[in-house]
Scaffold this motif. Structure first.
Motif, PDB file in Angstrom:
ATOM      1  N   ARG A  42       0.450  -0.730  -0.020  1.00  0.00           N
ATOM      2  CA  ARG A  42       0.230   0.095   0.004  1.00  0.00           C
ATOM      3  C   ARG A  42       1.278   1.303   0.605  1.00  0.00           C
ATOM      4  NH1 ARG A  42      -5.828  -1.207   1.062  1.00  0.00           N
ATOM      5  NH2 ARG A  42      -5.830  -3.436   1.153  1.00  0.00           N
ATOM      6  N   ASP A  43       2.188   1.370   0.734  1.00  0.00           N
ATOM      7  CA  ASP A  43       3.418   1.976   0.191  1.00  0.00           C
ATOM      8  C   ASP A  43       4.402   1.737  -0.188  1.00  0.00           C
ATOM      9  OD1 ASP A  43       5.192   4.053   1.383  1.00  0.00           O
ATOM     10  OD2 ASP A  43       3.932   4.172   2.725  1.00  0.00           O
ATOM     11  N   VAL A  44       4.963   2.425  -0.856  1.00  0.00           N
ATOM     12  CA  VAL A  44       5.615   1.849  -2.580  1.00  0.00           C
ATOM     13  C   VAL A  44       7.544   2.041  -1.515  1.00  0.00           C
ATOM     14  CG1 VAL A  44       7.137   1.994  -4.606  1.00  0.00           C
ATOM     15  CG2 VAL A  44       4.795   2.491  -4.385  1.00  0.00           C
ATOM     16  N   VAL A  45       7.011   3.233  -0.848  1.00  0.00           N
ATOM     17  CA  VAL A  45       8.255   3.898  -0.405  1.00  0.00           C
ATOM     18  C   VAL A  45       8.529   2.789   0.985  1.00  0.00           C
ATOM     19  CG1 VAL A  45       9.844   5.272   0.768  1.00  0.00           C
ATOM     20  CG2 VAL A  45       8.416   6.502  -0.879  1.00  0.00           C
ATOM     21  N   ARG A  46       7.832   2.322   1.536  1.00  0.00           N
ATOM     22  CA  ARG A  46       8.059   1.908   3.135  1.00  0.00           C
ATOM     23  C   ARG A  46       7.895   0.277   2.490  1.00  0.00           C
ATOM     24  NH1 ARG A  46       6.300   2.664   8.094  1.00  0.00           N
ATOM     25  NH2 ARG A  46       5.445   0.625   8.898  1.00  0.00           N
ATOM     26  N   SER A  47       7.271  -0.264   1.669  1.00  0.00           N
ATOM     27  CA  SER A  47       7.661  -1.663   0.880  1.00  0.00           C
ATOM     28  C   SER A  47       8.875  -1.641   0.699  1.00  0.00           C
ATOM     29  CB  SER A  47       6.963  -1.917  -0.139  1.00  0.00           C
ATOM     30  OG  SER A  47       7.278  -1.084  -1.720  1.00  0.00           O
ATOM     31  N   VAL A  48       9.050  -0.460  -0.005  1.00  0.00           N
ATOM     32  CA  VAL A  48      10.990  -0.654  -0.491  1.00  0.00           C
ATOM     33  C   VAL A  48      12.108  -1.016  -0.207  1.00  0.00           C
ATOM     34  CG1 VAL A  48      12.600   0.319  -1.803  1.00  0.00           C
ATOM     35  CG2 VAL A  48      10.575   0.193  -2.768  1.00  0.00           C
ATOM     36  N   VAL A  49      11.633   0.251   1.100  1.00  0.00           N
ATOM     37  CA  VAL A  49      12.903   0.217   2.160  1.00  0.00           C
ATOM     38  C   VAL A  49      12.869  -1.072   3.286  1.00  0.00           C
ATOM     39  CG1 VAL A  49      13.225   1.501   5.119  1.00  0.00           C
ATOM     40  CG2 VAL A  49      13.259   2.807   2.513  1.00  0.00           C
ATOM     41  N   ARG A  50      11.968  -1.537   4.197  1.00  0.00           N
ATOM     42  CA  ARG A  50      11.412  -2.161   4.706  1.00  0.00           C
ATOM     43  C   ARG A  50      11.083  -3.810   4.907  1.00  0.00           C
ATOM     44  NH1 ARG A  50       9.343   1.285   9.323  1.00  0.00           N
ATOM     45  NH2 ARG A  50       8.448  -0.913  10.706  1.00  0.00           N
ATOM     46  N   ARG A  51      10.830  -3.671   2.673  1.00  0.00           N
ATOM     47  CA  ARG A  51      10.300  -4.965   3.052  1.00  0.00           C
ATOM     48  C   ARG A  51      11.417  -6.033   1.689  1.00  0.00           C
ATOM     49  NH1 ARG A  51       6.247  -8.062   3.599  1.00  0.00           N
ATOM     50  NH2 ARG A  51       5.745  -6.247   5.464  1.00  0.00           N
TER      51      ARG A  51
END
Length: 337
Positions: free
Chosen positions: A317-326
Motif C-alpha cells: 500500500r505504501d511503495v516507499v515503505r515497502s522498498v525500505v522495509r521489505r
C-alpha cells in the motif's frame, strides 16, 4: 533508454506512474503516463562506508571485541590481511563488489587498507564491473594520492594532521571514524575539519553542536555497531543537527547489502521510510560529490528496477515503505549502472 513503472522521483521519492528517459547515461526526462509495468524504479544505492578487504574473513572473529577485531595494527582483520596474497584478496573483494552491483549498489565509499597496494587491489577487483567504488586510501599519503582521498582509522590511532593537509591540498575526500567506542576521539576528529565522520555512537552535547556548526555529515552503520557491541548512535539527535547516510561497514561482520541496512535502520530508529531511502542513496552521493542517488533530470541514470509484482512486494500500500522495509535481492529485476 526508457524505463517504465512506478518512479520514485526526486528527493522526496514521490511515486509517479510513468517512465524515466535517459540518453548517454544521463536522465533527461521523467514522464507521467499510464503504463502497464509493475516495476518500481528507484535510484541505485550509495553505500557510504565499507571495508571490502575483509571479504577474505567473513564471519571470522566471533565473540571478539571491536579492538580485537579491527584495531590497527594487530587486530584480527589486519593480521589476516597481511597474510593474504594479492590474488586471494582481489578475488574475495571482487565477489563482494559483484554482489553489491547485483543488489543495486552503484558505488561505495571504501576505506582501503594496505597503502598503495591496497588501492591497486580494489581497482583490480572492480575492473570490468559496473560498480565504481570511491576509494579512500589509508596508512600513507602516497595511498591517498593513488586513491580518491583518505580514510582515517580514528584520532586515537594517530593525529592525521599531515594526511588531512595533503588531502585538502589535493582537493580530495577526507573521512574519519569517530565516537565508535567512546567519545574520546570525537573532538580531535572534528578539529581536522573532515568531509564526513563515520559511526558517532557516543557524541556528547558539545560534539553535536560542533557537528551542526560545521555542517559535517555522519555515516551511521547500525548493524555493525550492534555486532561489535559498541551501542547505537543517537540518531534522533544526530538527525536534528546534520545529514546522515548509511554504510554497511566491515564485510567481515555484515553483508554489504543496502536492503538489509535500510530495513534494520527503519525498524530500529524513529526515521521515516523517505529519510532512510535518502540515507541509502543521495546522502552518500552528496558526501562523495557524485551526481547520482536521485531520479531527476540531469542526474546520472544509475537506477535499480524492482519487481513490484513479486510475491514479496505485491499488494504493498505504501511503495516507499515497502522498498525500505521489505524489498530484498530477490525482488531485483534490473540494475542499470
Amino acid at each position: 533508454m526508457e524505463i517504465e513503472g512506478t518512479i520514485l522521483r526526486g528527493r522526496e521519492f514521490e511515486p509517479i506512474e510513468g517512465r524515466v528517459v535517459a540518453e548517454d547515461g544521463e536522465i533527461t526526462a521523467i514522464e507521467e503516463a499510464s503504463v502497464e509495468s509493475d516495476a518500481v524504479v528507484i535510484p541505485a544505492f550509495v553505500n557510504a562506508h565499507t571495508h571490502i578487504g575483509d571479504s577474505i574473513a567473513k564471519e571470522a572473529g566471533g565473540g571478539l571485541t571491536l579492538e580485537e577485531l579491527v584495531a590497527p595494527p594487530d587486530g584480527l582483520k589486519h593480521r589476516l590481511l597481511r597474510k593474504a596474497d594479492q590474488s586471494e584478496l582481489v578475488a574475495a573483494m571482487r565477489r563482494s563488489l559483484a554482489y553489491m552491483q547485483a543488489t543495486g549498489t552503484a558505488t561505495t565509499i571504501e576505506f582501503r587498507e594496505g597503502g598503495v597496494d591496497g588501492v591497486d587491489a580494489i581497482r583490480a577487483a572492480a575492473d570490468g564491473l559496473r560498480i565504481d567504488p570511491v576509494v579512500l586510501g589509508r596508512e600513507t599519503i602516497d595511498a591517498m594520492e593513488a586513491a580518491d582521498g583518505y580514510g582515517a582509522s580514528g584520532a586515537n590511532d594517530d593525529r592525521f594532521g599531515r594526511e588531512r593537509t595533503a588531502t585538502r591540498a589535493a582537493d580530495k575526500l577526507f573521512g574519519i571514524h569517530a565516537g565508535e567506542v567512546d567519545s574520546s576521539d570525537i573532538n580531535p576528529a572534528l578539529d581536522l575539519d573532515p568531509d564526513f565522520l563515520v559511526h558517532m555512537v557516543h557524541p556528547e552535547p558539545l560534539h553535536l553542536e560542533r557537528l551542526q556548526d560545521n555542517e559535517i555529515p555522519v555515516v551511521i552503520c547500525p548493524r555493525s555497531n550492534l555486532v561489535t557491541d559498541v551501542g547505537l548512535p543517537p540518531v534522533d539527535e544526530l538527525a536534528e543537527r546534520t545529514t546522515l547516510a548509511l554504510g554497511t561497514d566491515n564485510v567481515m561482520t555484515n553483508s554489504p547489502s543496502m536492503f538489509r541496512e535500510m530495513e534494520f535502520a527503519a525498524k530500529l530508529f524513529d526515521l521515516s521510510a523517505t529519510e532512510v531511502l535518502r540515507m541509502a542513496t543521495v546522502r552518500g552521493a552528496d558526501i562523495a560529490g557524485l551526481n547520482c542517488g536521485l531520479i531527476e533530470p540531469g542526474r546520472e541514470a544509475k537506477l535499480l528496477v524492482l519487481d513490484g509484482d513479486s510475491d514479496n512486494l505485491a499488494g504493498a500500500r505504501d511503495v516507499v515503505r515497502s522498498v525500505v522495509r521489505r524489498a530484498g535481492s530477490s525482488d531485483v529485476e534490473r540494475v542499470l549502472l
